[in-house]
Design a protein around this motif. Structure first.
Motif, PDB file in Angstrom:
ATOM      1  N   ALA A  36       0.849  -1.457  -0.025  1.00  0.00           N
ATOM      2  CA  ALA A  36      -0.022  -0.070   0.195  1.00  0.00           C
ATOM      3  C   ALA A  36       0.862   1.200  -0.032  1.00  0.00           C
ATOM      4  O   ALA A  36       1.869   1.601   0.958  1.00  0.00           O
ATOM      5  CB  ALA A  36      -0.762  -0.064   1.279  1.00  0.00           C
ATOM      6  N   PRO A  37       0.778   2.194  -1.064  1.00  0.00           N
ATOM      7  CA  PRO A  37       1.578   3.380  -1.055  1.00  0.00           C
ATOM      8  C   PRO A  37       0.970   4.354  -0.268  1.00  0.00           C
ATOM      9  O   PRO A  37       0.187   4.482   0.097  1.00  0.00           O
ATOM     10  CB  PRO A  37       1.488   3.734  -2.411  1.00  0.00           C
ATOM     11  CG  PRO A  37       0.148   3.123  -3.021  1.00  0.00           C
ATOM     12  CD  PRO A  37      -0.052   1.928  -2.312  1.00  0.00           C
ATOM     13  N   LEU A  38       2.204   5.383   0.310  1.00  0.00           N
ATOM     14  CA  LEU A  38       1.706   6.580   0.728  1.00  0.00           C
ATOM     15  C   LEU A  38       1.256   7.573  -0.289  1.00  0.00           C
ATOM     16  O   LEU A  38       1.772   7.462  -1.269  1.00  0.00           O
ATOM     17  CB  LEU A  38       2.885   7.009   1.732  1.00  0.00           C
ATOM     18  CG  LEU A  38       3.303   6.333   2.829  1.00  0.00           C
ATOM     19  CD1 LEU A  38       4.573   6.954   3.235  1.00  0.00           C
ATOM     20  CD2 LEU A  38       2.374   6.809   4.173  1.00  0.00           C
ATOM     21  N   PRO A  39       0.374   8.436   0.020  1.00  0.00           N
ATOM     22  CA  PRO A  39      -0.333   8.809   1.478  1.00  0.00           C
ATOM     23  C   PRO A  39      -1.494   8.001   1.770  1.00  0.00           C
ATOM     24  O   PRO A  39      -1.974   8.007   2.886  1.00  0.00           O
ATOM     25  CB  PRO A  39      -0.454  10.173   1.165  1.00  0.00           C
ATOM     26  CG  PRO A  39      -0.783  10.558   0.078  1.00  0.00           C
ATOM     27  CD  PRO A  39      -0.003   9.723  -0.874  1.00  0.00           C
ATOM     28  N   GLU A  40      -2.190   7.242   0.736  1.00  0.00           N
ATOM     29  CA  GLU A  40      -3.423   6.599   1.123  1.00  0.00           C
ATOM     30  C   GLU A  40      -3.348   5.333   2.070  1.00  0.00           C
ATOM     31  O   GLU A  40      -4.213   5.394   2.800  1.00  0.00           O
ATOM     32  CB  GLU A  40      -3.717   6.196  -0.214  1.00  0.00           C
ATOM     33  CG  GLU A  40      -4.152   7.198  -1.299  1.00  0.00           C
ATOM     34  CD  GLU A  40      -3.072   7.733  -2.171  1.00  0.00           C
ATOM     35  OE1 GLU A  40      -1.878   7.191  -2.124  1.00  0.00           O
ATOM     36  OE2 GLU A  40      -2.989   8.627  -2.986  1.00  0.00           O
ATOM     37  N   LEU A  76       2.128  11.847   6.552  1.00  0.00           N
ATOM     38  CA  LEU A  76       2.135  11.821   7.836  1.00  0.00           C
ATOM     39  C   LEU A  76       0.717  11.683   8.580  1.00  0.00           C
ATOM     40  O   LEU A  76       0.586  10.959   9.340  1.00  0.00           O
ATOM     41  CB  LEU A  76       2.894  13.145   8.502  1.00  0.00           C
ATOM     42  CG  LEU A  76       4.462  13.364   8.130  1.00  0.00           C
ATOM     43  CD1 LEU A  76       4.929  14.519   8.661  1.00  0.00           C
ATOM     44  CD2 LEU A  76       5.224  12.201   8.911  1.00  0.00           C
ATOM     45  N   ALA A  77      -0.191  12.346   7.986  1.00  0.00           N
ATOM     46  CA  ALA A  77      -1.652  12.522   8.560  1.00  0.00           C
ATOM     47  C   ALA A  77      -2.015  11.087   8.378  1.00  0.00           C
ATOM     48  O   ALA A  77      -2.788  10.473   9.004  1.00  0.00           O
ATOM     49  CB  ALA A  77      -2.348  13.605   7.768  1.00  0.00           C
ATOM     50  N   GLY A  78      -1.686  10.363   7.083  1.00  0.00           N
ATOM     51  CA  GLY A  78      -2.458   9.170   6.939  1.00  0.00           C
ATOM     52  C   GLY A  78      -1.676   8.087   7.777  1.00  0.00           C
ATOM     53  O   GLY A  78      -2.614   7.113   8.210  1.00  0.00           O
TER      54      GLY A  78
END
Length: 243
Positions: A86-90, A118-120
């Protein structure tokens, strides 16, 4: 990152002074400051070839994510179970409120929207959970190394602090590390610019020098967080959601 970076990582992550000493520093930092429960759930995002996973496993049950297929296969073998992609930011498919510690070690600089990343990650923390972050320092040190690693930026304490605040997180102090060898790195960078030598080859030096660098860098495990270090090649911090 360019394919060659993953190939070098796979070849050298068990012997290169930087990987070996950094694992010692990170393990000590986690033990002193993360305040993890005994049955901690740990997630490493961007684990590469999985060279940090045995170290992290000392703190709990570890999951991992890596978007490069070849590196993910190596990491899965080291972890003993499949590594996600699973990639960032999702972070699609990564359950929320599930982890006591998320480790993102020289990863955030690869993400265009670092605040969203960061929020994710914060949403995947259990109450009281922490995010361990390391990033490369000093935008003025930008070089071919950053290009082949597909970095979007290097960080100052101010730019890192702003990204953390914008993501709604707090930190336990932004600290330099890899400081003892910083003068040598500056000298090597200066020589490279003068001679036009590409500094993107991060293969280990000759064995005696590799051992010396490892011992010098590893000394910082006694220092990081305990005393303010002078400017170094990297920044380290632990993030949490404000109460």
């Amino acid at each position: 990152m360019d394919r060659v970076i993953y190939d070098r990582m796979a070849a050298h992550d068990s012997t290169h002074w930087w990987y070996r000493a950094r694992r010692d520093i990170l393990a000590d930092y986690i033990a002193r400051y993360a305040d993890l429960p005994k049955d901690a759930r740990v997630l490493e995002i961007g684990c590469g070839t999985g060279h940090n996973l045995p170290m992290l496993a000392a703190f709990g049950d570890v999951d991992a994510i890596e978007i490069d297929a070849a590196a993910r296969e190596i990491a899965s073998a080291r972890l003993g179970k499949p590594v996600g992609e699973a990639p960032l930011p999702e972070l699609t498919g990564v359950p929320e409120a599930s982890y006591d510690l998320i480790a993102v070690l020289d990863v955030v600089e690869h993400i265009e929207d670092d605040v969203a990343a960061l929020a994710g990650m914060a949403r995947r923390l259990k109450p009281g959970g922490k995010i361990l972050v390391t990033v490369p320092a000093h935008q003025w040190m930008w070089s071919a190394h950053d290009v082949v690693n597909h970095h979007h930026r290097r960080y100052s304490k101010a730019t890192m602090a702003k990204a953390i605040a914008d993501a709604g997180l707090a930190h336990n102090g932004l600290r330099y590390f890899n400081s003892l060898l910083f003068p040598a790195a500056l000298a090597a960078r200066a020589v490279g610019k003068l001679t036009g030598k590409d500094d993107s080859d991060d293969s280990p030096p000759a064995k005696p020098l590799n051992l010396a660098f490892e011992k010098i860098f590893a000394l910082e495990r006694h220092l990081v967080g305990r005393v303010p270090l002078p400017p170094g090649l990297s920044l380290i911090t632990l993030l949490s959601r404000p109460a």
